[in-house]
Design a protein around this motif. Structure first.
Motif, mmCIF file in Angstrom:
data_model
loop_
_atom_site.group_PDB
_atom_site.id
_atom_site.type_symbol
_atom_site.label_atom_id
_atom_site.label_comp_id
_atom_site.label_asym_id
_atom_site.label_seq_id
_atom_site.Cartn_x
_atom_site.Cartn_y
_atom_site.Cartn_z
ATOM 1 N N GLY A 255 0.746 -1.244 0.113
ATOM 2 C CA GLY A 255 -0.002 -0.125 -0.096
ATOM 3 C C GLY A 255 0.788 1.300 0.176
ATOM 4 N N ALA A 256 2.197 1.020 -0.179
ATOM 5 C CA ALA A 256 3.077 2.305 -0.134
ATOM 6 C C ALA A 256 2.779 3.241 -1.208
ATOM 7 C CB ALA A 256 4.492 1.826 -0.260
ATOM 8 N N TRP A 257 2.362 2.878 -2.357
ATOM 9 C CA TRP A 257 2.114 3.647 -3.307
ATOM 10 C C TRP A 257 0.661 4.348 -3.076
ATOM 11 C CZ3 TRP A 257 -2.079 2.525 -6.761
ATOM 12 C CH2 TRP A 257 -2.945 1.571 -6.468
ATOM 13 N N GLY A 258 -0.130 3.964 -2.118
ATOM 14 C CA GLY A 258 -1.352 4.797 -2.212
ATOM 15 C C GLY A 258 -1.427 6.290 -1.894
ATOM 16 N N PHE A 259 0.085 6.675 -1.355
ATOM 17 C CA PHE A 259 0.216 8.131 -1.219
ATOM 18 C C PHE A 259 -0.150 8.858 -2.413
ATOM 19 C CE2 PHE A 259 4.258 6.873 -2.074
ATOM 20 C CZ PHE A 259 4.774 8.000 -2.995
ATOM 21 N N VAL A 260 0.215 8.386 -3.569
ATOM 22 C CA VAL A 260 0.107 9.168 -4.637
ATOM 23 C C VAL A 260 -1.499 9.003 -5.182
ATOM 24 C CG1 VAL A 260 0.535 8.922 -7.286
ATOM 25 C CG2 VAL A 260 2.072 8.101 -5.303
ATOM 26 N N ASN A 261 -2.104 8.233 -4.757
ATOM 27 C CA ASN A 261 -3.778 8.366 -4.887
ATOM 28 C C ASN A 261 -4.375 9.502 -4.188
ATOM 29 O OD1 ASN A 261 -3.521 6.006 -6.724
ATOM 30 N ND2 ASN A 261 -4.122 4.532 -4.924
ATOM 31 N N ILE A 262 -3.852 9.499 -2.696
ATOM 32 C CA ILE A 262 -4.464 10.286 -1.801
ATOM 33 C C ILE A 262 -4.177 11.788 -2.291
ATOM 34 C CG2 ILE A 262 -4.447 11.403 0.324
ATOM 35 C CD1 ILE A 262 -5.902 8.735 -0.150
ATOM 36 N N ALA A 263 -2.698 12.050 -2.789
ATOM 37 C CA ALA A 263 -2.240 13.190 -3.231
ATOM 38 C C ALA A 263 -3.287 13.642 -4.338
ATOM 39 C CB ALA A 263 -0.931 13.195 -3.641
ATOM 40 N N LEU A 264 -3.434 12.834 -5.356
ATOM 41 C CA LEU A 264 -4.246 13.340 -6.454
ATOM 42 C C LEU A 264 -5.563 13.481 -6.031
ATOM 43 C CD1 LEU A 264 -2.884 10.602 -9.179
ATOM 44 C CD2 LEU A 264 -2.688 12.831 -9.369
ATOM 45 N N ILE A 265 -6.162 12.559 -5.610
ATOM 46 C CA ILE A 265 -7.534 12.875 -5.047
ATOM 47 C C ILE A 265 -7.861 14.134 -4.107
ATOM 48 C CG2 ILE A 265 -9.493 11.987 -3.474
ATOM 49 C CD1 ILE A 265 -8.457 9.338 -4.066
ATOM 50 N N THR A 266 -7.035 14.478 -3.320
ATOM 51 C CA THR A 266 -7.059 15.526 -2.453
ATOM 52 C C THR A 266 -6.989 16.966 -3.343
ATOM 53 O OG1 THR A 266 -6.122 14.718 -0.563
ATOM 54 C CG2 THR A 266 -6.023 16.920 -0.510
ATOM 55 N N SER A 267 -6.153 16.888 -4.449
ATOM 56 C CA SER A 267 -5.935 18.152 -5.187
ATOM 57 C C SER A 267 -7.177 18.324 -6.097
ATOM 58 C CB SER A 267 -4.496 17.893 -5.870
ATOM 59 O OG SER A 267 -3.317 17.965 -5.120
ATOM 60 N N TYR A 268 -7.534 17.238 -6.733
ATOM 61 C CA TYR A 268 -8.631 16.982 -7.755
ATOM 62 C C TYR A 268 -9.798 17.875 -6.951
ATOM 63 C CZ TYR A 268 -6.857 15.595 -12.022
ATOM 64 O OH TYR A 268 -6.045 15.446 -13.347
ATOM 65 N N PHE A 269 -10.253 17.333 -5.700
ATOM 66 C CA PHE A 269 -11.341 17.738 -5.099
ATOM 67 C C PHE A 269 -11.235 19.012 -4.556
ATOM 68 C CE2 PHE A 269 -12.645 13.339 -5.646
ATOM 69 C CZ PHE A 269 -14.216 13.242 -5.375
ATOM 70 N N SER A 270 -10.191 19.740 -4.572
ATOM 71 C CA SER A 270 -10.281 20.997 -3.875
ATOM 72 C C SER A 270 -10.798 21.623 -5.245
ATOM 73 C CB SER A 270 -8.815 21.811 -3.995
ATOM 74 O OG SER A 270 -7.988 21.615 -4.835
ATOM 75 N N ARG A 271 -10.636 21.335 -6.579
ATOM 76 C CA ARG A 271 -11.704 21.744 -7.912
ATOM 77 C C ARG A 271 -12.916 21.369 -7.937
ATOM 78 N NH1 ARG A 271 -8.528 25.452 -7.507
ATOM 79 N NH2 ARG A 271 -6.693 25.838 -9.114
ATOM 80 N N ILE A 272 -13.020 19.861 -7.505
ATOM 81 C CA ILE A 272 -14.478 19.268 -7.664
ATOM 82 C C ILE A 272 -15.596 20.202 -6.798
ATOM 83 C CG2 ILE A 272 -15.652 17.337 -7.487
ATOM 84 C CD1 ILE A 272 -13.247 15.784 -8.678
#
Length: 416
Positions: A255-272
Motif C-alpha cells: 500500500g506504499a504507493w497509495g499516497f500518490v492516490n490520496i495526493a491526486l484525490i485531495t488536489s482534484y477535489f479542491s476543484r471538484i
C-alpha cells in the motif's frame, strides 16, 4: 479541458512529501523489524490499530467537513477549525483513557509502552488542523517540507537506536518525533502568516455545529477504521503477533504507493468541490480514475515480479510470507482509492447520513468475513478480506445513493 497546472503542482508536492516518507520508513522499518522480530513488530502494529480508533473518534468527522469548508470559504473554515479544537481534544483524552486502560489490564508491558508512545504522538495528529488548511488552499509544499523535517529526525533517531541495540520500547520516541515536529513547525508557520486572527467568539456555537455535522460523519469514519483495522485485531487475538507482523509488512509495501492516490484525490477535489460546471466536473473525475487505474497496473506488475526479492532483501526470510499477500494488497489499495473518490463525491452532495449508514453496514459485514477468513487462512485470509470489503464498499454499498448517482458516475467512467 486541459489538466490544471496548479492541481498538479500541489499534487507534486504531496507526492514528494509522501514518497520521501514512505521510502525512508520502508527502509528504516525494515531495519527495525529485523531487529525486534515479527512478534514485537506485530505488537507495535496492534497498538497502532487501537489508536487509529482513538484518532477517528477524536477527529469526529472533522477532516472532510473542514476540508470542504476551507475550500469554499477560508475565513469561515479557519474559525470553525480553530474553535472546534476543544471538542477534538476532549474526545481524545476520553477515548485514550479507555484504550490505555485496556492495554494496561490485558497486554504485556512492552505493548503498553508502545501504547503510551502512540498516545503522545496521536495528540499532535488530532490537533493538526494546519495540514487540512494547507491542502485545501493548494499549499501542500508547507506540509511536504515540515513532514520531511520531522521524518528526518525520526529516521535518524530510529537508526541510532537500532545501531546501539537499544531496548525495543525505545521505538516509541521516533514515533513521537514524527508527529511532534511537523505539527509544531506547521503551527508556527500558520500563525506567522495569519497574525490578524483574533480571538474567536461563540466557540460554543462552532463546537455545537461541529458536533452535529461531524457527528453525522463520525459513524462512517469509525466504520472505515473498523473494517480496515479489524483484521489486525483478529490476527493478534486468533492467530499470532508474528502473523500480524507479516501482514503489516505486506500492508506497508503493497500500500506504499497509495499516497500518490490520496495526493491526486485531495488536489482534484479542491476543484471538484468548487466547480459549478458539470462538464468540467466529469472531466476531473475521468482524469483521476484513469490516473489511479494506470498507476495500479504498474505497481501490480512490480510486486508480482519483484515482491519476494524485495522483502527478503529488506526484512529477511522471517517475513518472506508477506510476498504472497502483496498482489492482494495492491488491488485492495486501488479499490480503496476509487472508494475514496466516491466518498468525497457524496460529501459534495451532503451525503453524510447515507455515508454513516453505509459504512456501518460495511463494517458489520467485515467482522464475520474477517473472522472466518483469518480463522482458516490466517494472514492470507486478512488480505483476501481487505479486497472483498473494499470491493463491496466501492460498488454495491454506494449504488443506492441519490438514485444511483455513484453507479451512473462509474458507468460514465467506463462508457465515455
Amino acid at each position: 479541458m486541459t489538466f490544471d497546472r496548479k492541481i498538479f503542482s500541489n499534487t507534486a508536492w504531496m507526492v514528494l512529501e509522501k514518497f520521501l516518507g514512505i521510502f525512508g520508513l520502508i527502509f528504516v522499518n525494515a531495519y527495525m523489524a529485523r531487529y525486534i522480530g515479527p512478534e514485537n513488530f506485530g505488537k507495535l502494529a496492534f497498538v497502532a490499530s487501537i489508536f487509529v480508533f482513538v484518532q477517528t473518534v477524536a477527529w469526529f468527522g472533522a477532516q472532510n467537513v473542514l476540508f470542504k469548508r476551507l475550500s469554499e470559504n477560508v475565513d469561515s473554515g479557519l474559525r470553525l477549525a480553530l474553535a472546534s479544537q476543544i471538542l477534538r481534544r476532549s474526545l481524545y483524552f476520553i477515548t485514550s483513557f479507555f484504550a490505555l486502560s485496556y492495554l494496561w489490564f490485558f497486554s504485556d508491558t512492552l505493548t503498553f509502552i508502545f501504547g503510551l508512545g502512540n498516545f503522545v504522538a496521536s495528540y499532535f495528529i488530532i490537533s493538526d488542523i494546519f495540514t487540512i488548511h494547507n491542502n485545501s488552499q493548494l499549499n501542500s509544499f508547507v506540509n511536504a517540507l515540515t513532514n520531511i523535517l520531522g521524518l528526518g529526525a525520526a529516521l535518524l533517531l530510529r537508526f541510532v537506536l537500532v545501531f546501539v541495540e537499544a531496548e525495543a520500547y525505545t521505538m516509541i520516541f521516533p514515533i513521537i518525533l514524527l508527529a511532534l515536529i511537523p505539527y509544531a513547525t506547521r503551527k508556527m508557520y500558520f500563525h506567522n502568516k495569519n497574525k490578524k486572527i483574533k480571538n474567536i467568539k461563540n466557540k460554543r456555537r462552532y463546537n455545537k455545529y461541529m458536533f452535529f455535522t461531524g457527528g453525522s460523519l463520525v459513524l462512517s469514519t469509525l466504520s472505515i477504521a473498523l473494517y480496515t483495522q479489524i483484521s489486525n485485531i483478529f490476527l493478534a487475538k486468533f492467530s499470532s503477533f508474528a502473523d500480524l507482523g507479516i501482514y503489516n509488512v505486506a500492508l506497508v509495501l503493497g500500500g506504499a504507493w497509495g499516497f500518490v492516490n490520496i495526493a491526486l484525490i485531495t488536489s482534484y477535489f479542491s476543484r471538484i468541490y468548487t466547480t459549478k460546471n458539470d462538464v468540467d466536473e466529469l472531466q476531473y473525475l475521468r482524469q483521476i480514475h484513469g490516473l489511479i487505474l494506470g498507476l495500479s497496473f504498474i505497481v501490480l506488475l512490480a510486486v508480482i515480479f519483484l515482491g519476494a526479492w524485495f522483502i527478503e532483501m529488506l526484512y529477511g526470510v522471517a517475513f518472506i510470507e508477506a510476498a504472497k499477500l502483496l498482489p492482494f494488497i495492491v488491488i485492495a489499495t486501488m479499490l480503496s482509492a476509487f472508494g475514496t473518490i466516491g466518498y468525497r463525491y457524496m460529501i459534495k452532495f451532503n451525503g453524510y447520513s447515507y455515508l454513516s449508514i453505509k459504512m456501518l453496514l460495511v463494517s458489520v459485514v467485515s467482522i464475520p468475513l474477517s473472522f472466518s477468513l483469518i480463522k482458516y487462512h490466517s494472514a492470507m485470509g486478512a488480505a483476501i478480506c481487505f479486497v472483498l470489503v473494499e470491493l463491496i464498499s466501492l460498488t454495491v454499498a454506494n449504488y443506492f445513493f441519490k438514485n444511483g448517482l455513484i453507479l451512473k458516475m462509474h458507468l460514465k467512467m467506463i462508457f465515455k
